[in-house]
Design an enzyme around this catalytic site. Structure first.
Site, short mmCIF file in Angstrom:
data_model
loop_
_atom_site.label_atom_id
_atom_site.label_comp_id
_atom_site.label_asym_id
_atom_site.label_seq_id
_atom_site.Cartn_x
_atom_site.Cartn_y
_atom_site.Cartn_z
N HIS A 55 26.16 10.18 18.79
CA HIS A 55 25.84 10.84 20.07
C HIS A 55 24.52 11.59 19.92
CE1 HIS A 55 27.36 12.83 23.93
NE2 HIS A 55 26.21 13.44 23.67
N HIS A 57 20.53 12.22 22.11
CA HIS A 57 19.70 12.00 23.30
C HIS A 57 18.25 11.77 22.86
CE1 HIS A 57 22.73 13.14 26.39
NE2 HIS A 57 23.23 13.81 25.36
N GLN A 152 22.50 11.63 33.74
CA GLN A 152 22.45 13.06 33.40
C GLN A 152 22.67 13.96 34.62
OE1 GLN A 152 21.63 15.24 30.20
NE2 GLN A 152 22.96 16.02 31.80
N HIS A 210 30.40 11.87 28.71
CA HIS A 210 30.31 13.31 28.53
C HIS A 210 31.47 13.90 29.32
CE1 HIS A 210 26.29 12.54 27.08
NE2 HIS A 210 26.01 13.82 26.97
N GLU A 213 32.67 18.93 29.18
CA GLU A 213 31.82 19.78 28.34
C GLU A 213 31.66 21.14 29.01
OE1 GLU A 213 27.57 19.74 25.91
OE2 GLU A 213 27.90 18.29 27.50
N ASP A 309 23.71 15.31 18.67
CA ASP A 309 23.55 15.54 20.11
C ASP A 309 22.09 15.74 20.50
OD1 ASP A 309 24.12 15.82 22.78
OD2 ASP A 309 25.34 17.61 22.58
#
Length: 415
Positions: A55, A57, A152, A210, A213, A309
């Site tokens: 995971h 980005h 996102q 996701h 969170e 992450d």
């Protein structure tokens, strides 16, 4: 040409110390193997399958420093999401590619050979996705990259977000992503989870959401996701990332759900450093750690992995792609450091991550699999983790991606 790596301490293998390789594949793992033309002494160091970062980005890495802007002043997830469109306006295929390559180099130079990256597709131009599709192909001999079509700004919070995810899948993304807790109301969060599963089934893609969170215990999208993939027998191809709210859920609910997680065989990913930083922001004391129930998942046989992450982006100003740092923080926060737990701790950044990526059939130190492994600067699991040692070498298809001189720890002190 056959080659032999000898004098190795092989993780989770107490009987063998030598690995023989031919044409990039492991053909034997034994002791006292026959002589080869090329023999490499691993000097009694610990050998693991390569690190997996499940995971990350990569379209965000280094955007914080690169653009000279500050991150979320509150340190919260939701403020960072609101700030992101300002950053996104400045991105080009070239800039994404340049910074992503920097992030990949960070990770590969520290033993990672498998990355799953969430790429923001709430962009009609697909700027980041185009860059990442190019990088994936260009670097396939060095690192395996899976791309998540990640909205996102939400499938519904962002107008047309759901259709952009579908288009990204058509363009070549490997995994369906989502962010149901960011949608404008529970109804739309639920709708997005249904969309995620339906798109995965339609295009034969994996799922990585996701999910929850947040510290809000009313955020329970993981329950719906699990139910849908359980009914479709799709759990092994599904991952719920973060699930922070599950770490705050009451035990009655949590243990009922863990029974269902066992049935679905869904995977989980925790991002220890980032969620420890982002979550619990509205707490005074006691202050929550931000992790999902890592310890309970492990004890229940539910697959859970750790991930980096972010690296220096609006969500998280730190990060450097060092999975040993992620492991160290994670086992502290999850309180999983008994002698028995330490023995298999590296699973959290190797084998468990491979299961999330659905590459377990080709991954690992076994005969017939690709000769991909790393060498740590210690001999035992315990000492490697205690000292947070570096990766001395990374081998891919039997050849060195890199190889460093041994770092000396026994330094004389003039006391």
């Amino acid at each position: 040409m056959k080659k032999k790596f000898f004098n190795a301490n092989i993780y989770r293998n107490d009987t063998a110390s030598e690995i023989m390789v031919d044409n990039g594949r492991i053909i034997q793992i034994e002791t006292n193997l026959p002589k080869c033309v090329e023999e490499i002494d691993l000097q009694d160091k610990l050998v693991l399958p390569p690190y997996v970062d499940p995971h990350l980005h990569l379209d965000y890495v280094y955007t914080l420093s690169e653009l000279g802007q500050e991150g979320a002043g509150s340190g919260t997830l939701f403020e960072a999401i609101e700030l992101w469109p300002k950053f996104k306006e400045t991105l080009t295929v070239e800039s994404v590619r340049r910074l992503a390559m920097k992030g990949i180099k960070d990770e590969v130079s520290q033993g990672v050979q498998h990355i799953r990256t969430h790429i923001d597709v709430t962009d009609p131009n697909f700027t980041a996705l185009k860059a990442m599709l190019e990088i994936k192909e260009d670097l396939k001999e060095t690192v395996d990259i899976q791309i998540v079509a990640f909205p996102q700004q939400g499938m519904y919070m962002y107008k047309g977000g759901r259709d952009l995810v579908e288009e990204a899948l058509k363009m070549g993304a490997d995994v369906v992503g989502g962010i149901p807790h960011y949608e404008p109301a529970r109804e739309f969060g639920d709708k997005s989870v249904h969309d995620i599963v339906n798109l995965a089934l339609k295009y034969d893609k994996m799922i990585d959401v996701h999910c929850d969170e947040t510290d809000d215990t009313h955020s329970r999208f993981v329950e719906l996701l699990n139910a849908l993939v359980l009914m479709e027998d799709y759990g092994t191809r599904t991952t719920a990332s973060h699930t922070c709210s599950f770490g705050s859920a009451d035990n009655s609910y949590a243990f009922r759900m863990m029974d269902l997680f066992q049935k679905s065989k869904m995977n989980f990913i925790s991002c220890p450093t980032e969620n420890a930083y982002l979550q619990g922001r509205q707490d005074t004391y006691p202050k929550r750690r931000g992790l999902t129930r890592v310890k309970e998942f492990k004890e229940s046989g539910i697959n859970v992995a750790f991930a980096q992450d972010s690296i220096n982006d609006p969500w998280y100003p730190m990060g450097n792609g060092n999975m040993m740092n992620i492991l160290d923080n994670g086992i502290h926060l999850a309180q999983t450091m008994s002698p028995e737990e330490i023995k298999t701790s590296f699973d959290l950044i190797t084998y468990n991550g491979a299961r999330c990526l659905n590459i377990q059939e080709s991954y690992g130190l076994e005969v017939g699999k690709s000769a991909n492994f790393i060498v740590l600067n210690e001999s035992s699991v315990y000492e490697s983790i205690r000292k947070r040692v570096d990766v001395l070498a990374s081998v891919r298809n039997g050849d060195f991606l890199f190889r460093h001189k041994e770092m000396a720890y026994d330094i004389p002190l003039n006391l």
